[in-house]
Design a protein around this motif. Sequence first.
Motif, PDB file in Angstrom:
ATOM      1  N   HIS A  65       0.775  -1.241   0.113  1.00  0.00           N
ATOM      2  CA  HIS A  65       0.095   0.000  -0.060  1.00  0.00           C
ATOM      3  C   HIS A  65       0.774   1.393  -0.128  1.00  0.00           C
ATOM      4  CE1 HIS A  65      -3.298  -2.732   0.720  1.00  0.00           C
ATOM      5  NE2 HIS A  65      -4.202  -1.863   0.696  1.00  0.00           N
ATOM      6  N   HIS A 111      -3.328  -9.366  -3.054  1.00  0.00           N
ATOM      7  CA  HIS A 111      -4.200 -10.157  -3.732  1.00  0.00           C
ATOM      8  C   HIS A 111      -3.860 -10.472  -5.173  1.00  0.00           C
ATOM      9  CE1 HIS A 111      -6.744  -8.722  -0.223  1.00  0.00           C
ATOM     10  NE2 HIS A 111      -6.794  -7.307  -0.769  1.00  0.00           N
ATOM     11  N   ASP A 130      -8.221  -6.481   4.578  1.00  0.00           N
ATOM     12  CA  ASP A 130      -8.420  -5.448   3.291  1.00  0.00           C
ATOM     13  C   ASP A 130      -9.532  -5.884   2.568  1.00  0.00           C
ATOM     14  OD1 ASP A 130      -6.289  -3.604   1.176  1.00  0.00           O
ATOM     15  OD2 ASP A 130      -7.798  -5.271   0.341  1.00  0.00           O
ATOM     16  N   HIS A 132     -10.666  -6.107  -0.387  1.00  0.00           N
ATOM     17  CA  HIS A 132     -10.616  -6.929  -1.723  1.00  0.00           C
ATOM     18  C   HIS A 132      -9.982  -8.211  -1.362  1.00  0.00           C
ATOM     19  CE1 HIS A 132     -11.269  -2.508  -2.863  1.00  0.00           C
ATOM     20  NE2 HIS A 132     -11.926  -3.210  -3.737  1.00  0.00           N
ATOM     21  N   SER A 347      -3.661  -2.040  -9.993  1.00  0.00           N
ATOM     22  CA  SER A 347      -4.458  -2.384  -8.847  1.00  0.00           C
ATOM     23  C   SER A 347      -4.791  -3.602  -8.705  1.00  0.00           C
ATOM     24  CB  SER A 347      -5.918  -1.453  -8.783  1.00  0.00           C
ATOM     25  OG  SER A 347      -6.599  -2.216  -9.538  1.00  0.00           O
ATOM     26  N   CYS A 348      -5.294  -4.158  -7.763  1.00  0.00           N
ATOM     27  CA  CYS A 348      -5.684  -5.609  -7.561  1.00  0.00           C
ATOM     28  C   CYS A 348      -6.615  -6.112  -8.294  1.00  0.00           C
ATOM     29  CB  CYS A 348      -5.702  -5.999  -6.033  1.00  0.00           C
ATOM     30  SG  CYS A 348      -7.136  -5.135  -5.294  1.00  0.00           S
ATOM     31  N   CYS A 408       0.182  -0.726  -4.895  1.00  0.00           N
ATOM     32  CA  CYS A 408      -1.064  -0.416  -4.929  1.00  0.00           C
ATOM     33  C   CYS A 408      -1.151   1.178  -5.705  1.00  0.00           C
ATOM     34  CB  CYS A 408      -1.600  -0.344  -3.743  1.00  0.00           C
ATOM     35  SG  CYS A 408      -1.872  -1.757  -2.753  1.00  0.00           S
ATOM     36  N   CYS A 411      -4.032   3.485  -6.786  1.00  0.00           N
ATOM     37  CA  CYS A 411      -5.312   3.092  -6.481  1.00  0.00           C
ATOM     38  C   CYS A 411      -6.080   3.674  -5.382  1.00  0.00           C
ATOM     39  CB  CYS A 411      -5.212   1.493  -6.307  1.00  0.00           C
ATOM     40  SG  CYS A 411      -7.030   0.623  -5.713  1.00  0.00           S
ATOM     41  N   LEU A 412      -5.094   4.012  -4.345  1.00  0.00           N
ATOM     42  CA  LEU A 412      -5.676   4.645  -3.237  1.00  0.00           C
ATOM     43  C   LEU A 412      -4.587   5.755  -2.729  1.00  0.00           C
ATOM     44  CD1 LEU A 412      -5.694   2.664   0.301  1.00  0.00           C
ATOM     45  CD2 LEU A 412      -3.837   2.635  -1.351  1.00  0.00           C
ATOM     46  N   ASN A 430     -10.657  -0.138  -8.323  1.00  0.00           N
ATOM     47  CA  ASN A 430     -11.914  -0.381  -8.303  1.00  0.00           C
ATOM     48  C   ASN A 430     -12.890   0.520  -7.421  1.00  0.00           C
ATOM     49  OD1 ASN A 430     -10.737  -0.380  -5.603  1.00  0.00           O
ATOM     50  ND2 ASN A 430      -9.607  -2.640  -6.020  1.00  0.00           N
ATOM     51  N   ARG A 436     -10.339   9.425  -3.602  1.00  0.00           N
ATOM     52  CA  ARG A 436      -9.810   8.332  -3.497  1.00  0.00           C
ATOM     53  C   ARG A 436      -8.207   8.000  -4.201  1.00  0.00           C
ATOM     54  NH1 ARG A 436      -9.672   2.759  -1.393  1.00  0.00           N
ATOM     55  NH2 ARG A 436      -8.821   1.556  -2.633  1.00  0.00           N
TER      56      ARG A 436
HETATM   57  S1  SF4 Z   1      -7.970  -2.014  -3.659  1.00  0.00           S
HETATM   58 FE1  SF4 Z   1      -5.979  -0.718  -4.155  1.00  0.00          FE
HETATM   59  S2  SF4 Z   1      -5.204  -0.231  -2.291  1.00  0.00           S
HETATM   60 FE2  SF4 Z   1      -6.391  -1.895  -1.742  1.00  0.00          FE
HETATM   61  S3  SF4 Z   1      -5.355  -3.880  -2.057  1.00  0.00           S
HETATM   62 FE3  SF4 Z   1      -5.996  -3.306  -4.020  1.00  0.00          FE
HETATM   63  S4  SF4 Z   1      -4.496  -2.235  -5.023  1.00  0.00           S
HETATM   64 FE4  SF4 Z   1      -4.291  -1.952  -2.980  1.00  0.00          FE
END
Ligand code: SF4
Lengths: 472, 199
Positions: A65, A111, A130, A132, A347-348, A408, A411-412, A430, A436
């Motif tokens: 992250h 993930h 988390d 996800h 991102s995941c 990550c 993504c965040l 996502n 975000r």
């Molecule tokens: S949603 Fe984004 S921040 Fe959360 S684990 Fe997946 S890639 Fe990382």
Amino acid sequence: MSDTRNLFNKVWDLHSVRTLPDGQTQLFIGLHLIHEVTSPQAFEILRERGLQVAFPQRTFATVDHVIPTADQSRPFQDELAEQMMSAIERNCREFGITLLNLDDRRQGIVHVVGPEQGLTQPGMTIVCGDSHTSTHGAFGSIAIGIGTSNVAQVLATQTMFLNRPAVRRVVVNGQLSPGVFAKDVILHIIRKLGVQGGVGYAYEYAGTTFDAMSMEERMTVCNMSIEGGARCGYINPDETTVDYLRGRPFAPQGDSFDRAAAWWLSLASSDDAEFDDEVEFDAADIEPTVTWGITPAQSVGISEKLPHVSDFPSEEQTLVREALEFMGLQEGAPIAGTKIDVAFIGSCTNSRISDLRQAADVVRGHRVADGVRAIVVPGSQQVREQAMNEGLHEVFEAAGFEWRGAGCSMCLAMNPDRLQGREVCASSSNRNFKGRQGSPVGRTLLMSPAMVAAAAVQGHVTDIREFALAPV
Amino acid sequence: MSSNEIKTVEGTGIPLVLDDIDTDRIIPARFLRCVTFEGLGDHLFEDDRAQDADHPFNQPQYRNASILITGRNFGCGSSREHAPQSLMRWGIRAIVAESHAEIFFGNCASLGIVAATADRNDLETLAALVTQNPDCRLTVDLESLCVTAGGQSVPVRIPDSARTALITGQWDYLSRLLSAQGAVTAHAATIPYLNDFPD
Ligand code: SF4
């Protein structure tokens, strides 16, 4: 008599240590994944109470992250991020947990690396601090996101209390049209069922559309279950699942693998399995889908126009108005043609090798539009390596994308990758929540990696089906 | 432990009756760069507050509130416990919503925060009451399952397991889980993938 329990209930029953009088189950957790953001406080709880990690060999850590994706030299420039890194390093060392750290070629988004390493397997209960975590359901496991207090509980006991959710079968049948990807399928489902449509449910995704998907596509679908409010989502294990796992480092090997595969396949919901609810969609109705608002359900097909506020029930109109205003978009306007400033592939949800291949196919021979900042962030170091072996990084770089290290990222935006001001980002991630991607007023349009790539080249949201047909 | 028993939450209220408030809004991700939860209360709704001077969490008359009145799907999105932690550290002890997102709800349960639900029109009634009279005392009563305020009473709901745990002071789930560790070890011996997939 055949077992009419669906996979979810079979796996749940197998892991149920006891049921409390109030109905909660103490559930054994087969795999606990941790990362640097939601674990430090949990380890503090263990220290305060003088507890050990009950099953350190069932616990794996990675860092994803906060790590920078450009300059990864230590100590990080961001002191707070460095502190979090030191905390997870120390915690894993002291409590005997395997850490896939930055200098480990297996590192990446939690993930992405779980499945890649073969840690994620059918029939397991899997948790991670988390949301996800639902991604891992692609293998036919119960995979749920938990909070930090739960992380402490699972570290200390390898169990947690949960209420058994109901199970809804979400059926999609038919073949996806060209240009329509797994991401579009899940965006479509969330659009139709709403962001809280899944509350109280686990989703079983079933039907010929999912049967035909690769494991990576299935992960994209399950990943976003949580965006539809479901606690988790899963797909029954089949030969595709077994083939994916064969030979992975943490998968069973040799004879064990054959016994495992037989067991995995036996868990799948049978044809007469029972469900609490069922909904059905037709793959032919799904187009490339793009979000226009501030929740993942606020989306339209690329050939559609944005809805009118008056199309919504009165209690939803405030939120719709707020979303349009925040996004600076007009009701009734087409989504195609919406200008973008940033393109993010990562991102995941969509940072695996197949995602990068799809995006590279789109950008090959093109240039990123003037004024657009475009980055590609592979989900793991292994994905990165694989992509480089295939020369994908050259395709991206030649087109003007930045090619980054695994994490990550945007993504965040807990690391240096973030939107500035009111920038609009075409993103393969996502979540399109306000703020975000790191700027409180930054704006996010969620779409498939191929659609992000097309938007990057055109400088605006583009129908991939038209773009891909256009001459280079 | 009787000191953990939570049968009622009393205090003033703060109205924020909006839907789908996600955890990124409750506590923006940049404040997750921390190794303790301390000080998180200061950043509660930080970005929303910066963009809206009239945000309820900016208004001094609500500063001492302990009961949040909110809308549907509160706390959706990420699993970050930083969200309920920041609410708790700001002073919120009870959240009465039309519905809560599930992970958020579970996090509240582990922290002893009362997360109850009520009908939309009852929430609007409570919000109106609190807006008109910010000093009005509210009582969230878990035994009689209602919120009383200014002579009015509206029904609330809370899942049995959470309600019982709060009322009996057993929301310290870690201790309860630890009490069964023998059974856990025994159970692990029955799980195929922990035992090389016996035939
Ligand atoms: S949603 Fe984004 S921040 Fe959360 S684990 Fe997946 S890639 Fe990382």
